[in-house]
Design a protein around this motif. Structure first.
Motif, PDB file in Angstrom:
ATOM      1  N   MET A 154     -44.491  13.594 -24.464  1.00 40.64           N
ATOM      2  CA  MET A 154     -43.589  13.615 -25.478  1.00 40.64           C
ATOM      3  C   MET A 154     -43.327  15.367 -25.795  1.00 40.64           C
ATOM      4  O   MET A 154     -41.964  15.802 -25.650  1.00 40.64           O
ATOM      5  CB  MET A 154     -44.049  13.426 -26.645  1.00 40.64           C
ATOM      6  N   SER A 155     -44.112  16.435 -25.779  1.00 42.45           N
ATOM      7  CA  SER A 155     -44.064  17.775 -25.819  1.00 42.45           C
ATOM      8  C   SER A 155     -43.430  18.261 -24.587  1.00 42.45           C
ATOM      9  O   SER A 155     -42.352  19.165 -24.715  1.00 42.45           O
ATOM     10  CB  SER A 155     -45.310  18.504 -26.116  1.00 42.45           C
ATOM     11  N   THR A 156     -43.576  17.613 -23.338  1.00 42.12           N
ATOM     12  CA  THR A 156     -42.936  18.278 -22.173  1.00 42.12           C
ATOM     13  C   THR A 156     -41.628  17.631 -22.085  1.00 42.12           C
ATOM     14  O   THR A 156     -40.694  18.414 -22.089  1.00 42.12           O
ATOM     15  CB  THR A 156     -43.593  17.586 -21.009  1.00 42.12           C
ATOM     16  N   MET A 157     -41.537  16.577 -22.573  1.00 45.16           N
ATOM     17  CA  MET A 157     -39.906  16.010 -22.707  1.00 45.16           C
ATOM     18  C   MET A 157     -39.137  16.663 -23.724  1.00 45.16           C
ATOM     19  O   MET A 157     -38.049  17.274 -23.310  1.00 45.16           O
ATOM     20  CB  MET A 157     -39.831  14.464 -23.149  1.00 45.16           C
ATOM     21  N   SER A 158     -39.878  17.146 -24.857  1.00 46.19           N
ATOM     22  CA  SER A 158     -38.953  17.988 -25.858  1.00 46.19           C
ATOM     23  C   SER A 158     -38.596  19.402 -25.267  1.00 46.19           C
ATOM     24  O   SER A 158     -37.692  19.805 -25.442  1.00 46.19           O
ATOM     25  CB  SER A 158     -39.872  18.286 -27.116  1.00 46.19           C
ATOM     26  N   SER A 159     -39.425  19.772 -24.582  1.00 45.63           N
ATOM     27  CA  SER A 159     -39.304  21.397 -23.972  1.00 45.63           C
ATOM     28  C   SER A 159     -38.313  21.430 -23.088  1.00 45.63           C
ATOM     29  O   SER A 159     -37.527  22.148 -22.799  1.00 45.63           O
ATOM     30  CB  SER A 159     -40.715  21.937 -23.634  1.00 45.63           C
ATOM     31  N   SER A 160     -38.119  20.268 -22.128  1.00 45.07           N
ATOM     32  CA  SER A 160     -37.124  20.182 -21.260  1.00 45.07           C
ATOM     33  C   SER A 160     -35.962  19.826 -21.900  1.00 45.07           C
ATOM     34  O   SER A 160     -34.797  20.462 -21.380  1.00 45.07           O
ATOM     35  CB  SER A 160     -37.692  19.036 -20.092  1.00 45.07           C
ATOM     36  N   VAL A 161     -35.597  19.198 -22.576  1.00 44.08           N
ATOM     37  CA  VAL A 161     -34.561  18.842 -23.718  1.00 44.08           C
ATOM     38  C   VAL A 161     -34.157  20.082 -24.211  1.00 44.08           C
ATOM     39  O   VAL A 161     -32.896  20.588 -23.963  1.00 44.08           O
ATOM     40  CB  VAL A 161     -34.671  17.773 -24.695  1.00 44.08           C
ATOM     41  N   SER A 162     -34.992  20.899 -24.751  1.00 40.93           N
ATOM     42  CA  SER A 162     -34.657  22.409 -25.409  1.00 40.93           C
ATOM     43  C   SER A 162     -33.975  23.215 -24.299  1.00 40.93           C
ATOM     44  O   SER A 162     -33.083  23.862 -24.376  1.00 40.93           O
ATOM     45  CB  SER A 162     -35.693  22.826 -26.126  1.00 40.93           C
ATOM     46  N   GLU A 163     -34.893  23.161 -23.225  1.00 40.23           N
ATOM     47  CA  GLU A 163     -34.375  24.070 -22.001  1.00 40.23           C
ATOM     48  C   GLU A 163     -32.964  23.668 -21.724  1.00 40.23           C
ATOM     49  O   GLU A 163     -32.144  24.529 -21.159  1.00 40.23           O
ATOM     50  CB  GLU A 163     -35.371  23.818 -20.826  1.00 40.23           C
ATOM     51  N   CYS A 164     -32.665  22.502 -21.330  1.00 40.91           N
ATOM     52  CA  CYS A 164     -31.374  21.832 -21.029  1.00 40.91           C
ATOM     53  C   CYS A 164     -30.342  21.991 -22.033  1.00 40.91           C
ATOM     54  O   CYS A 164     -29.144  22.569 -21.794  1.00 40.91           O
ATOM     55  CB  CYS A 164     -31.339  20.211 -21.093  1.00 40.91           C
ATOM     56  N   GLU A 165     -30.569  21.901 -23.368  1.00 38.83           N
ATOM     57  CA  GLU A 165     -29.549  22.414 -24.483  1.00 38.83           C
ATOM     58  C   GLU A 165     -29.295  24.056 -24.378  1.00 38.83           C
ATOM     59  O   GLU A 165     -28.261  24.366 -24.361  1.00 38.83           O
ATOM     60  CB  GLU A 165     -30.168  22.167 -25.830  1.00 38.83           C
ATOM     61  N   SER A 166     -30.331  24.669 -24.049  1.00 37.50           N
ATOM     62  CA  SER A 166     -30.272  26.357 -23.910  1.00 37.50           C
ATOM     63  C   SER A 166     -28.997  26.636 -22.957  1.00 37.50           C
ATOM     64  O   SER A 166     -28.534  27.226 -22.867  1.00 37.50           O
ATOM     65  CB  SER A 166     -31.604  26.931 -23.903  1.00 37.50           C
ATOM     66  N   HIS A 167     -29.580  25.762 -21.639  1.00 36.37           N
ATOM     67  CA  HIS A 167     -28.735  26.308 -20.359  1.00 36.37           C
ATOM     68  C   HIS A 167     -27.243  25.716 -20.600  1.00 36.37           C
ATOM     69  O   HIS A 167     -26.386  26.156 -20.301  1.00 36.37           O
ATOM     70  CB  HIS A 167     -29.343  25.188 -19.283  1.00 36.37           C
ATOM     71  N   ALA A 168     -27.098  24.273 -21.448  1.00 38.50           N
ATOM     72  CA  ALA A 168     -25.634  24.018 -21.663  1.00 38.50           C
ATOM     73  C   ALA A 168     -25.165  24.914 -22.684  1.00 38.50           C
ATOM     74  O   ALA A 168     -23.674  25.334 -22.254  1.00 38.50           O
ATOM     75  CB  ALA A 168     -25.768  22.695 -22.544  1.00 38.50           C
ATOM     76  N   ASN A 169     -25.631  25.611 -23.351  1.00 43.27           N
ATOM     77  CA  ASN A 169     -25.154  26.868 -24.360  1.00 43.27           C
ATOM     78  C   ASN A 169     -24.719  27.853 -23.454  1.00 43.27           C
ATOM     79  O   ASN A 169     -23.752  28.442 -23.892  1.00 43.27           O
ATOM     80  CB  ASN A 169     -26.082  26.968 -25.473  1.00 43.27           C
ATOM     81  N   LEU A 170     -25.530  28.205 -22.657  1.00 40.74           N
ATOM     82  CA  LEU A 170     -25.266  29.464 -21.770  1.00 40.74           C
ATOM     83  C   LEU A 170     -24.003  29.265 -20.911  1.00 40.74           C
ATOM     84  O   LEU A 170     -23.291  30.015 -20.583  1.00 40.74           O
ATOM     85  CB  LEU A 170     -26.559  29.665 -20.995  1.00 40.74           C
ATOM     86  N   VAL A 171     -23.913  27.932 -20.359  1.00 39.96           N
ATOM     87  CA  VAL A 171     -22.877  27.553 -19.606  1.00 39.96           C
ATOM     88  C   VAL A 171     -21.633  27.676 -20.278  1.00 39.96           C
ATOM     89  O   VAL A 171     -20.698  28.168 -19.784  1.00 39.96           O
ATOM     90  CB  VAL A 171     -23.244  26.166 -18.822  1.00 39.96           C
TER      91      VAL A 171
END
Length: 67
Positions: free
Chosen positions: A5-22
């Motif tokens: 669950m924590s790995t999934m949450s961190s990968s989701v956060s990374e995706c969201e951060s990446h999306a904001n940068l894009v």
């Protein structure tokens, strides 16, 4: 189980951060019509990501109930 669950949450956060940068980079480099198309695609990706997260959480809930 909590590691998953924590790995999934961190990968989701990374995706969201990446999306904001894009989004920021897209505004700087593309014409308005291209930005609109990109934002539509980004919204679709966000929707699919949410659906995937929901499916994964349902699977985790189902797995936990079975044990």
């Amino acid at each position: 189980m909590s590691t998953t669950m924590s790995t999934m949450s961190s990968s989701v956060s990374e995706c969201e951060s990446h999306a904001n940068l894009v989004k920021k980079l897209t505004k700087a480099y593309y014409r308005d019509d291209q930005q609109v198309k990109f934002m539509d695609l980004q919204a679709e990706v966000d929707s699919l990501l949410t659906q995937l997260q929901n499916l994964k959480s349902e699977q985790v809930g189902t797995s936990s109930a079975a044990e």
